[in-house]
Design a protein around this motif. Sequence first.
Motif, short mmCIF file in Angstrom:
data_model
loop_
_atom_site.label_atom_id
_atom_site.label_comp_id
_atom_site.label_asym_id
_atom_site.label_seq_id
_atom_site.Cartn_x
_atom_site.Cartn_y
_atom_site.Cartn_z
N GLY A 201 0.79 -1.22 0.00
CA GLY A 201 0.00 0.00 0.00
C GLY A 201 0.82 1.28 0.00
N GLN A 202 2.15 1.16 0.01
CA GLN A 202 3.03 2.32 -0.01
C GLN A 202 3.60 2.52 -1.43
OE1 GLN A 202 3.43 4.33 2.71
NE2 GLN A 202 1.96 2.96 3.71
N VAL A 203 3.67 3.77 -1.86
CA VAL A 203 4.19 4.09 -3.19
C VAL A 203 5.63 4.57 -3.05
CG1 VAL A 203 3.91 5.49 -5.26
CG2 VAL A 203 1.90 4.69 -4.01
N ILE A 204 6.52 4.00 -3.87
CA ILE A 204 7.94 4.36 -3.87
C ILE A 204 8.29 4.91 -5.25
CG2 ILE A 204 10.30 3.51 -3.58
CD1 ILE A 204 9.02 1.15 -1.95
N THR A 205 8.64 6.18 -5.31
CA THR A 205 9.02 6.79 -6.59
C THR A 205 10.34 6.22 -7.06
OG1 THR A 205 7.90 8.84 -5.94
CG2 THR A 205 9.45 8.96 -7.78
N LEU A 206 10.38 5.76 -8.31
CA LEU A 206 11.59 5.12 -8.84
C LEU A 206 12.23 5.94 -9.96
CD1 LEU A 206 13.52 2.71 -8.88
CD2 LEU A 206 11.92 1.52 -10.38
N TYR A 207 11.43 6.37 -10.93
CA TYR A 207 12.00 7.13 -12.05
C TYR A 207 12.61 8.43 -11.55
CZ TYR A 207 12.25 10.16 -16.15
OH TYR A 207 12.69 11.03 -17.11
N ASP A 208 13.85 8.70 -11.95
CA ASP A 208 14.58 9.89 -11.54
C ASP A 208 15.24 10.47 -12.78
OD1 ASP A 208 16.36 11.79 -10.60
OD2 ASP A 208 17.02 10.61 -8.89
N PRO A 209 14.82 11.64 -13.26
CA PRO A 209 15.39 12.20 -14.50
C PRO A 209 16.88 12.47 -14.42
CG PRO A 209 14.00 13.81 -13.36
CD PRO A 209 13.77 12.50 -12.69
N ILE A 210 17.44 12.54 -13.21
CA ILE A 210 18.88 12.73 -13.08
C ILE A 210 19.62 11.42 -13.37
CG2 ILE A 210 20.74 13.29 -11.44
CD1 ILE A 210 18.80 15.16 -10.04
N VAL A 211 19.00 10.31 -13.02
CA VAL A 211 19.62 8.99 -13.21
C VAL A 211 19.19 8.35 -14.53
CG1 VAL A 211 19.72 6.64 -12.30
CG2 VAL A 211 19.82 8.59 -10.73
N HIS A 212 17.93 8.55 -14.90
CA HIS A 212 17.36 7.87 -16.06
C HIS A 212 17.20 8.82 -17.24
CE1 HIS A 212 15.73 5.58 -12.49
NE2 HIS A 212 16.39 4.65 -13.15
N THR A 213 17.81 8.46 -18.35
CA THR A 213 17.68 9.23 -19.59
C THR A 213 16.55 8.65 -20.42
OG1 THR A 213 20.05 9.72 -19.62
CG2 THR A 213 18.85 10.02 -21.68
N ARG A 214 15.47 9.40 -20.52
CA ARG A 214 14.26 8.91 -21.19
C ARG A 214 14.43 8.85 -22.69
NH1 ARG A 214 8.18 11.58 -20.64
NH2 ARG A 214 7.13 10.06 -22.00
N ILE A 215 13.86 7.82 -23.29
CA ILE A 215 13.87 7.64 -24.74
C ILE A 215 12.43 7.79 -25.25
CG2 ILE A 215 14.44 6.08 -26.64
CD1 ILE A 215 16.89 6.72 -25.07
N GLU A 216 12.23 8.70 -26.17
CA GLU A 216 10.89 8.86 -26.76
C GLU A 216 10.72 7.84 -27.88
OE1 GLU A 216 8.36 10.44 -25.97
OE2 GLU A 216 8.99 12.02 -24.60
N LEU A 217 9.66 7.05 -27.82
CA LEU A 217 9.39 6.11 -28.91
C LEU A 217 9.00 6.88 -30.16
CD1 LEU A 217 7.36 3.27 -27.18
CD2 LEU A 217 9.56 3.05 -28.32
N PRO A 218 9.72 6.69 -31.27
CA PRO A 218 9.37 7.40 -32.50
C PRO A 218 8.04 6.91 -33.05
CG PRO A 218 11.04 5.74 -32.97
CD PRO A 218 10.86 5.77 -31.47
N GLN A 219 7.29 7.81 -33.64
CA GLN A 219 5.97 7.46 -34.17
C GLN A 219 5.98 7.22 -35.68
OE1 GLN A 219 3.29 6.94 -32.15
NE2 GLN A 219 4.76 7.24 -30.52
N ASP A 220 7.16 7.37 -36.30
CA ASP A 220 7.21 7.25 -37.76
C ASP A 220 7.87 5.94 -38.21
OD1 ASP A 220 9.68 7.91 -36.76
OD2 ASP A 220 10.17 9.35 -38.33
N MET A 221 8.09 5.00 -37.25
CA MET A 221 8.70 3.73 -37.61
C MET A 221 7.60 2.67 -37.75
SD MET A 221 11.93 3.86 -35.01
CE MET A 221 12.34 2.16 -35.28
N THR A 222 7.70 1.86 -38.77
CA THR A 222 6.66 0.89 -39.08
C THR A 222 6.34 0.01 -37.88
OG1 THR A 222 7.44 0.83 -41.35
CG2 THR A 222 6.03 -0.98 -40.63
N GLY A 223 5.10 0.00 -37.49
CA GLY A 223 4.65 -0.89 -36.42
C GLY A 223 4.84 -0.36 -35.02
#
Length: 439
Positions: A201-223
């Motif tokens: 029942g406890q929430v633990i924040t994991l994603y940290d923009p200082i540690v994790h470099t986000r990748i945007e999924l491209p929308q123009d690639m087939t499938g």
Amino acid sequence: MNMRPDPAEMEVPAPEQPRSLAETGLTNVMLRDILLKTMFRKSVETTREISAAICLTTGLTQQLIDQAREAGLMQATGTMHAGSSGEMGFQLTEQGKARAIDALSQSEYYGPMPVPLDRYKQQVKAQSVRNISITRQRLVQSMGHLILPKGLLDQLGPAVGSGRSVLLYGPPGNGKSSIAEGIRAALGDNIWIPHAIEYAGQVITLYDPIVHTRIELPQDMTGLRKVNHRVDQRYLLCQRPTVMTGGELSLDMLDLNYNSVARTYQASLQLKSSGGVFIVDDLGRQAEPPQKIINRWIVPMEMGYDILALQSGEKFEVPFDTLVVFSTNFHPNKIFDVAALRRIFFKVLIDGPTQAEFLKIFAMVAKKKKFELDEASLLHLLKSKYPEIDNVYANFHGIFLIDQMIAACNFEGLPYRMTPELVDRAWANLFVDEKEIIH
């Protein structure tokens, strides 16, 4: 920083989006409370806006809205939003606001729905750092900018490929930190990181923009447009993480960080590094002795899990899937006992360069900085200066000396050209005179 991934590097299986509220793995109470808190804090009104904020599909979000309306916690505003494809707007009722405030008093967490710890463990296993195949070519590419001692890659390759702990040791200024960074770069591919995880029942924040470099999924690639819609939106595609600490590392950083005011948890540094690399630089410079730091890592490194504790005192297991790289200027035998050394799987000596390697580094730095070398001045450096320190070379000497000579040239208005006089001035700043200071 958003980057476009190479399709060949998207081989880690993506977490599938839940098809029902039950498949989220969260209780109805938690789903409802996070919905209400998010609407209260972020002032989102339409189904699409709320869906994006809590990271569930619009279908599941609408189910939550309908349940909240039936309970008298939400109501339709009666107006259509032109900017949201004519969607109906929703708002909290007074009862809904009261429930949101009560829920916030228990935990200020709102936004993306968390992923249950058990589900996250499954994803960690699927994208384990130990699943990566590190080839010699891949390691060379990640460290191609470094002048490495002969045979070093023969030692580093098996160490990195095993996903086990590595100790880099040797005299200061010879590139241990750069080599550790090169190890991270060799991992290469991307993994899925949840915004937050849930346990008891406890929430633990994991994603940290200082540690994790986000990748945007491209929308123009087939499938990939279809793939993106099948991915659990509670996760983000990120580069394999790197956590790098130095003398500031303390043992409490390896435990959950609890904010007593907001009543929220943030993941430990070890947990944030899951699937990637944890670099402990300058081991021996921390307030805690090296032996004590290593003792804290023994269970995670050997068993593949770490033990964390909630404020209530309840302890629980989290995955430990991290390549640990220790870097120190001290000899291992002087800071560890035999048992600790046995638990560090690979020990790699990073020694200073030979004279030939030093000259290669020196020339490479000079070319990069457009600093003209001079044979007589180089001989002066090698024959007059280095004998003063028993001809012991270090990788950092080249850039240090050239930067010093460039600074002197800038001050004197001289061209960027090496001279014996500039060598003497630069050398004087490389070491401190041992004579006593009289007070």
